[in-house]
Design an enzyme around this catalytic site. Structure first.
Site, mmCIF file in Angstrom:
data_model
loop_
_atom_site.group_PDB
_atom_site.id
_atom_site.type_symbol
_atom_site.label_atom_id
_atom_site.label_comp_id
_atom_site.label_asym_id
_atom_site.label_seq_id
_atom_site.Cartn_x
_atom_site.Cartn_y
_atom_site.Cartn_z
ATOM 1 N N PRO A 90 38.986 -33.012 22.203
ATOM 2 C CA PRO A 90 40.361 -32.581 21.888
ATOM 3 C C PRO A 90 41.409 -33.394 22.652
ATOM 4 C CG PRO A 90 38.977 -30.690 22.510
ATOM 5 C CD PRO A 90 38.187 -31.935 22.786
ATOM 6 N N GLU A 117 32.639 -26.921 24.698
ATOM 7 C CA GLU A 117 32.835 -27.000 26.140
ATOM 8 C C GLU A 117 33.222 -28.419 26.491
ATOM 9 O OE1 GLU A 117 29.304 -25.108 27.401
ATOM 10 O OE2 GLU A 117 27.991 -26.755 26.864
ATOM 11 N N ARG A 154 33.703 -44.796 3.649
ATOM 12 C CA ARG A 154 34.248 -45.082 2.320
ATOM 13 C C ARG A 154 34.998 -46.406 2.283
ATOM 14 N NH1 ARG A 154 39.355 -44.124 1.591
ATOM 15 N NH2 ARG A 154 39.281 -43.585 -0.613
ATOM 16 N N ASP A 169 44.221 -46.292 -2.366
ATOM 17 C CA ASP A 169 44.579 -45.181 -1.478
ATOM 18 C C ASP A 169 46.062 -45.149 -1.189
ATOM 19 O OD1 ASP A 169 41.946 -44.690 -1.328
ATOM 20 O OD2 ASP A 169 41.709 -45.210 0.800
HETATM 21 C C1 9D3 Z 1 36.177 -23.798 26.453
HETATM 22 C C2 9D3 Z 1 36.535 -25.166 26.151
HETATM 23 N N1 9D3 Z 1 37.992 -25.426 26.106
HETATM 24 C C3 9D3 Z 1 38.603 -25.270 27.428
HETATM 25 C C4 9D3 Z 1 40.044 -24.962 27.322
HETATM 26 C C5 9D3 Z 1 38.203 -26.793 25.720
HETATM 27 C C6 9D3 Z 1 37.485 -27.152 24.475
HETATM 28 C C7 9D3 Z 1 36.511 -28.121 24.516
HETATM 29 C C8 9D3 Z 1 35.852 -28.472 23.343
HETATM 30 C C9 9D3 Z 1 37.824 -26.569 23.274
HETATM 31 C C10 9D3 Z 1 37.167 -26.924 22.106
HETATM 32 C C11 9D3 Z 1 36.180 -27.869 22.150
HETATM 33 C C12 9D3 Z 1 35.480 -28.243 20.907
HETATM 34 N N2 9D3 Z 1 36.233 -29.270 20.189
HETATM 35 C C13 9D3 Z 1 35.853 -30.537 20.157
HETATM 36 O O1 9D3 Z 1 34.840 -30.871 20.735
HETATM 37 C C14 9D3 Z 1 36.662 -31.497 19.438
HETATM 38 C C15 9D3 Z 1 37.910 -31.366 18.740
HETATM 39 C C16 9D3 Z 1 38.754 -30.246 18.490
HETATM 40 O O2 9D3 Z 1 38.526 -29.082 18.897
HETATM 41 N N3 9D3 Z 1 39.906 -30.475 17.775
HETATM 42 C C17 9D3 Z 1 40.242 -31.687 17.288
HETATM 43 N N4 9D3 Z 1 39.492 -32.757 17.494
HETATM 44 C C18 9D3 Z 1 38.335 -32.586 18.216
HETATM 45 S S1 9D3 Z 1 37.262 -33.806 18.580
HETATM 46 C C19 9D3 Z 1 36.243 -32.807 19.406
#
Ligand code: 9D3
Length: 252
Positions: A90, A117, A154, A169
């Protein structure tokens, strides 16, 4: 292109990669997928891949050892790996079509996916790039990895047929798509614009260009800011903008 996917849920990928266009691309040997369950690389007896955070606090953190050992046993020394290692997170760079075009130039990609996590900070040292697919919270990096894989695959030569060509596209032009219609000419009182039935291809082309601009102006004005316009596009956009400001003046 070869694509390695490091995950504790390899089964999540089987549907998307064994369906439709990605399935066909594998049959044509344009893409190969290698799914690696990094849980089986855990040094511990119970194959645990996470642990509580140093310093305390809620939640768990993905341990570095299983991820490093899975990645190194499949790719070898990462310094010598000829592709790109992508960490799905994220906190990563927001994924855009431009990144898909750049990644499509690589011979090999490796995706590392966590699941609800965070990673131990030292995992970041393994990766060339950290990618997010947008500002919303998902349960893991698996679906984001699939999104990136789908967008990249793609674009590879031969993956799409002629009629599905990525050259058509809308994001290549940076605009949203113009309205499309097929038979019947009238459906539940809704009619196809006459111009599309006129046979005047030059007029149709201009109409589509203007409708694409209209949609973009209405729905995604942010896309127009970074756009390099042709003279014709500038003219059509100016027409739209003056018509809109005339409507506003007339109180519509
Ligand atoms: C309990 C975990 N959170 C702490 C505040 C952080 C967290 C880590 C990992 C929340 C969600 C995730 C899972 N998400 C991903 O691994 C992820 C993701 C996303 O949630 N949104 C947009 N792109 C991505 S890329 C990987």
């Amino acid at each position: 292109m070869e694509i390695h996917i490091f995950t504790i849920f390899p089964e999540m990928f089987r549907g998307p990669i064994n369906t439709s266009i990605l399935k066909r691309a594998q049959e044509q040997q344009l893409i190969t997928f290698n799914l690696i369950d990094f849980r089986s690389y855990s040094p511990s007896k119970h194959q645990n891949v996470d642990d509580s955070p140093f310093g305390g606090g809620a939640g768990m953190v993905l341990k570095p050892e299983p991820i490093y050992s899975a990645v190194e046993s499949v790719l070898g020394n990462v310094q010598d790996y000829h592709g790109k290692i992508l960490l799905m997170s994220p906190q990563g760079e927001p994924f855009k079509q431009k990144m898909a075009r750049d990644l499509a130039q690589e011979e090999s990609l490796a995706f590392i996916c966590g699941h609800y996590e965070g990673f131990d900070e030292r995992v970041r040292a393994l990766a060339d790039q950290e990618i997010s697919i947008g500002d919303y919270v998902l349960t893991g990096g698996e679906i984001p990895a699939m999104v990136v894989i789908d967008a990249v695959c793609r674009l590879l030569p031969g993956v799409l047929g002629e009629s599905e060509s990525p050259l058509a596209d809308s994001f290549y032009h940076g605009l949203l798509e113009y309205p499309q219609y097929t038979r019947p000419r009238e459906f539940r009182g809704m009619v196809v614009p006459d111009i599309l039935l006129s046979g005047n291809h030059e007029e149709i082309r201009r109409w589509r260009c203007q409708e694409a601009l209209r949609r973009t102006l209405q729905r995604r004005p942010d896309l127009l800011k970074t756009q390099d316009f042709s003279d014709e596009e500038r003219e059509l956009l100016a027409q739209l903008e003056s018509r809109i400001s005339n409507l506003e003046k007339s109180g519509c």
